[in-house]
Scaffold this motif. Structure first.
Motif, PDB file in Angstrom:
ATOM      1  N   ASN A   1      88.597  39.918  12.162  1.00 34.79           N
ATOM      2  CA  ASN A   1      88.900  39.016  11.044  1.00 34.79           C
ATOM      3  C   ASN A   1      87.655  38.627  10.262  1.00 34.79           C
ATOM      4  O   ASN A   1      87.685  38.501   9.033  1.00 34.79           O
ATOM      5  CB  ASN A   1      89.607  37.758  11.552  1.00 34.79           C
ATOM      6  N   ASN A   2      86.531  38.437  10.964  1.00 33.25           N
ATOM      7  CA  ASN A   2      85.314  38.024  10.269  1.00 33.25           C
ATOM      8  C   ASN A   2      84.773  39.095   9.330  1.00 33.25           C
ATOM      9  O   ASN A   2      83.978  38.801   8.439  1.00 33.25           O
ATOM     10  CB  ASN A   2      84.229  37.647  11.282  1.00 33.25           C
ATOM     11  N   ASN A   3      85.176  40.341   9.520  1.00 36.23           N
ATOM     12  CA  ASN A   3      84.739  41.411   8.621  1.00 36.23           C
ATOM     13  C   ASN A   3      85.168  41.156   7.184  1.00 36.23           C
ATOM     14  O   ASN A   3      84.562  41.677   6.241  1.00 36.23           O
ATOM     15  CB  ASN A   3      85.305  42.759   9.072  1.00 36.23           C
ATOM     16  N   TYR A   4      86.222  40.365   7.014  1.00 37.03           N
ATOM     17  CA  TYR A   4      86.785  40.145   5.678  1.00 37.03           C
ATOM     18  C   TYR A   4      86.350  38.823   5.058  1.00 37.03           C
ATOM     19  O   TYR A   4      86.784  38.482   3.960  1.00 37.03           O
ATOM     20  CB  TYR A   4      88.321  40.193   5.757  1.00 37.03           C
ATOM     21  N   LEU A   5      85.484  38.086   5.758  1.00 37.37           N
ATOM     22  CA  LEU A   5      84.993  36.822   5.207  1.00 37.37           C
ATOM     23  C   LEU A   5      83.732  37.062   4.384  1.00 37.37           C
ATOM     24  O   LEU A   5      82.871  37.851   4.767  1.00 37.37           O
ATOM     25  CB  LEU A   5      84.682  35.835   6.334  1.00 37.37           C
ATOM     26  N   PRO A   6      83.597  36.375   3.235  1.00 33.46           N
ATOM     27  CA  PRO A   6      82.397  36.552   2.407  1.00 33.46           C
ATOM     28  C   PRO A   6      81.215  35.784   2.982  1.00 33.46           C
ATOM     29  O   PRO A   6      81.385  34.835   3.738  1.00 33.46           O
ATOM     30  CB  PRO A   6      82.834  35.960   1.059  1.00 33.46           C
TER      31      PRO A   6
ATOM     32  N   ASN B   1      80.541  44.465  13.078  1.00 28.90           N
ATOM     33  CA  ASN B   1      80.969  45.696  12.394  1.00 28.90           C
ATOM     34  C   ASN B   1      79.833  46.724  12.324  1.00 28.90           C
ATOM     35  O   ASN B   1      79.661  47.411  11.330  1.00 28.90           O
ATOM     36  CB  ASN B   1      81.469  45.373  10.988  1.00 28.90           C
ATOM     37  N   MET B   2      79.056  46.786  13.394  1.00 27.45           N
ATOM     38  CA  MET B   2      77.927  47.718  13.421  1.00 27.45           C
ATOM     39  C   MET B   2      77.782  48.272  14.833  1.00 27.45           C
ATOM     40  O   MET B   2      78.319  47.723  15.799  1.00 27.45           O
ATOM     41  CB  MET B   2      76.649  46.994  13.019  1.00 27.45           C
ATOM     42  N   SER B   3      77.075  49.367  14.940  1.00 32.02           N
ATOM     43  CA  SER B   3      76.759  49.899  16.263  1.00 32.02           C
ATOM     44  C   SER B   3      75.811  48.906  16.945  1.00 32.02           C
ATOM     45  O   SER B   3      74.980  48.278  16.290  1.00 32.02           O
ATOM     46  CB  SER B   3      76.065  51.248  16.131  1.00 32.02           C
ATOM     47  N   TYR B   4      75.969  48.680  18.243  1.00 30.41           N
ATOM     48  CA  TYR B   4      76.769  49.479  19.156  1.00 30.41           C
ATOM     49  C   TYR B   4      78.075  48.788  19.549  1.00 30.41           C
ATOM     50  O   TYR B   4      78.696  49.179  20.551  1.00 30.41           O
ATOM     51  CB  TYR B   4      75.961  49.773  20.423  1.00 30.41           C
TER      52      TYR B   4
ATOM     53  N   VAL C   1      83.640  53.332  17.370  1.00 32.17           N
ATOM     54  CA  VAL C   1      83.872  52.785  16.036  1.00 32.17           C
ATOM     55  C   VAL C   1      83.716  51.264  16.090  1.00 32.17           C
ATOM     56  O   VAL C   1      84.415  50.605  16.857  1.00 32.17           O
ATOM     57  CB  VAL C   1      85.293  53.124  15.529  1.00 32.17           C
ATOM     58  N   PRO C   2      82.806  50.684  15.327  1.00 30.26           N
ATOM     59  CA  PRO C   2      82.700  49.217  15.281  1.00 30.26           C
ATOM     60  C   PRO C   2      83.957  48.624  14.652  1.00 30.26           C
ATOM     61  O   PRO C   2      84.230  48.825  13.483  1.00 30.26           O
ATOM     62  CB  PRO C   2      81.465  48.973  14.399  1.00 30.26           C
ATOM     63  N   THR C   3      84.745  47.908  15.446  1.00 31.24           N
ATOM     64  CA  THR C   3      86.026  47.382  14.971  1.00 31.24           C
ATOM     65  C   THR C   3      85.964  45.928  14.569  1.00 31.24           C
ATOM     66  O   THR C   3      86.934  45.386  14.065  1.00 31.24           O
ATOM     67  CB  THR C   3      87.079  47.513  16.082  1.00 31.24           C
ATOM     68  N   GLY C   4      84.834  45.287  14.821  1.00 29.35           N
ATOM     69  CA  GLY C   4      84.749  43.849  14.586  1.00 29.35           C
ATOM     70  C   GLY C   4      84.916  43.060  15.863  1.00 29.35           C
ATOM     71  O   GLY C   4      84.802  41.837  15.855  1.00 29.35           O
ATOM     72  N   ARG C   5      85.203  43.742  16.968  1.00 22.45           N
ATOM     73  CA  ARG C   5      85.284  43.069  18.256  1.00 22.45           C
ATOM     74  C   ARG C   5      83.869  42.895  18.819  1.00 22.45           C
ATOM     75  O   ARG C   5      83.081  43.823  18.796  1.00 22.45           O
ATOM     76  CB  ARG C   5      86.130  43.884  19.235  1.00 22.45           C
ATOM     77  N   PHE C   6      83.600  41.714  19.369  1.00 22.20           N
ATOM     78  CA  PHE C   6      82.278  41.434  19.916  1.00 22.20           C
ATOM     79  C   PHE C   6      82.206  41.938  21.356  1.00 22.20           C
ATOM     80  O   PHE C   6      82.020  41.177  22.306  1.00 22.20           O
ATOM     81  CB  PHE C   6      81.989  39.935  19.850  1.00 22.20           C
ATOM     82  N   SER C   7      82.353  43.231  21.508  1.00 26.49           N
ATOM     83  CA  SER C   7      82.335  43.869  22.812  1.00 26.49           C
ATOM     84  C   SER C   7      82.051  45.349  22.609  1.00 26.49           C
ATOM     85  O   SER C   7      82.078  45.839  21.479  1.00 26.49           O
ATOM     86  CB  SER C   7      83.680  43.679  23.525  1.00 26.49           C
TER      87      SER C   7
ATOM     88  N   VAL D   1     100.151  38.342  15.443  1.00 28.20           N
ATOM     89  CA  VAL D   1      99.041  38.123  14.518  1.00 28.20           C
ATOM     90  C   VAL D   1      97.874  37.526  15.292  1.00 28.20           C
ATOM     91  O   VAL D   1      98.065  36.661  16.151  1.00 28.20           O
ATOM     92  CB  VAL D   1      99.442  37.163  13.380  1.00 28.20           C
ATOM     93  N   SER D   2      96.660  37.987  14.991  1.00 25.49           N
ATOM     94  CA  SER D   2      95.457  37.379  15.534  1.00 25.49           C
ATOM     95  C   SER D   2      94.741  36.629  14.421  1.00 25.49           C
ATOM     96  O   SER D   2      94.400  37.202  13.392  1.00 25.49           O
ATOM     97  CB  SER D   2      94.522  38.444  16.126  1.00 25.49           C
ATOM     98  N   TYR D   3      94.524  35.348  14.645  1.00 20.41           N
ATOM     99  CA  TYR D   3      93.800  34.516  13.681  1.00 20.41           C
ATOM    100  C   TYR D   3      92.383  34.223  14.169  1.00 20.41           C
ATOM    101  O   TYR D   3      91.641  33.507  13.502  1.00 20.41           O
ATOM    102  CB  TYR D   3      94.532  33.189  13.478  1.00 20.41           C
ATOM    103  N   ALA D   4      92.002  34.745  15.319  1.00 23.88           N
ATOM    104  CA  ALA D   4      90.718  34.425  15.947  1.00 23.88           C
ATOM    105  C   ALA D   4      89.549  34.836  15.057  1.00 23.88           C
ATOM    106  O   ALA D   4      89.590  35.846  14.366  1.00 23.88           O
ATOM    107  CB  ALA D   4      90.610  35.120  17.302  1.00 23.88           C
ATOM    108  N   SER D   5      88.483  34.034  15.121  1.00 21.22           N
ATOM    109  CA  SER D   5      87.336  34.256  14.242  1.00 21.22           C
ATOM    110  C   SER D   5      86.041  33.974  14.984  1.00 21.22           C
ATOM    111  O   SER D   5      85.877  32.903  15.587  1.00 21.22           O
ATOM    112  CB  SER D   5      87.443  33.346  13.013  1.00 21.22           C
ATOM    113  N   GLY D   6      85.116  34.925  14.967  1.00 17.65           N
ATOM    114  CA  GLY D   6      83.828  34.774  15.624  1.00 17.65           C
ATOM    115  C   GLY D   6      83.054  33.589  15.082  1.00 17.65           C
ATOM    116  O   GLY D   6      82.943  33.407  13.870  1.00 17.65           O
TER     117      GLY D   6
END
Length: 267
Positions: free
Chosen positions: A42-47, A55-58, A66-72, A94-99
């Motif tokens: 979800n945080n990938n879409y926040l400005p 959203n980056m390796s690793y 594939v970096p999915t936005g999950r912190f794992s 729906v997941s509303y969770a946000s890092g």
């Protein structure tokens, strides 16, 4: 490495609308609220440049690759709980969770979806459901099977117990992630962990960055690190956490575990 707690609230409801139409029980939708432990991107879409993103390796190196936005390095706890709750992948929810979010809106203000906003989004989701199926049907859907949550204090447990007395049909499971993590740290070898302080990727207070070295090489089979980065569990630690909540020792969930919650006949 500091043992940290996290916000985990999974609201699960049986799809009585589809069941009524088809005469069979459908997989339960799962609505997820929380922080980076449950954020699926979800945080990938926040400005904003200060928004915490994975959203980056690793990150996602075992998702696969594939970096999915999950912190794992792969799936997180919500992913595994969803798979354990039903025999097939969830198609509704729906997941509303946000890092970076917390219980208070002032936590990392402006750089995440705060919990109050997550609740607003859920209310918007509910409004769409009401428009499609009617208030009575949605009330039955959400009220009969709610509020799986993991928190760290007895106050919430007492509150839920009181609510259960006032709301006949309320079924819930409260998961204690703090006690589970404490037990893993007390006896890591019981879970086949050999490192409870170091991170697979990232050092000090820094998240995993593409310029860092991934120091754990056995992730796919036996990840012997509890932590993927200095703050977040490895994929295997996420799986063991979800498994403990689903059908593990009774001390980690009250008054029932996640499996019994889903199997409850009060639907």
């Amino acid at each position: 490495m500091v043992m940290r707690s996290f916000v985990l609230c999974l609201v699960i409801s049986m799809d009585v609308l589809g069941a009524a139409a088809a005469g069979v029980l459908q997989p339960p939708p799962m609505y997820v609220f929380g922080d980076s432990s449950l954020d699926v991107g979800n945080n990938n879409y926040l400005p904003g440049a200060s928004v915490p993103r994975a959203n980056m390796s690793y990150y996602g190196i075992d998702f696969p690759g594939v970096p999915t936005g999950r912190f794992s390095n792969g799936d997180n706890i919500a992913d595994f709980v969803g798979r354990l709750l039903v025999s097939t992948a969830l198609e509704i929810g729906v997941s509303y969770a946000s890092g970076g979010s917390g219980i208070l809106d002032c936590t990392n203000a402006g750089n995440n979806i705060p919990l109050s906003k997550q609740v607003q989004y859920f209310n918007a989701t509910r409004a769409k459901m009401v428009a499609a199926a009617g208030d009575a049907a949605v009330a039955a859907l959400l009220a009969r099977r709610t509020k799986t949550a993991a928190v760290f204090n007895a106050a919430l447990n007492n509150l839920l117990a009181k609510k259960q007395k006032k709301l006949p049909g309320l079924v819930y499971s409260l998961a204690d992630s703090f006690s589970l993590t404490k037990d893993i740290f007390a006896d890591p070898h019981a879970s086949e962990f050999t490192d409870i302080t170091g991170a697979c990727c990232g050092t000090g207070l820094s998240l995993c960055l593409p310029t860092f070295e991934v120091v754990c090489s056995t992730r796919s089979q036996r990840d012997h690190h509890v932590f993927w980065d200095p703050y977040h569990f490895s994929q295997r630690a996420c799986f063991l956490t979800a498994q403990a909540f689903y059908n593990g020792p009774a001390k980690y969930t009250t008054p029932i575990n996640f499996m019994r919650l889903v199997q409850s006949k009060e639907i």
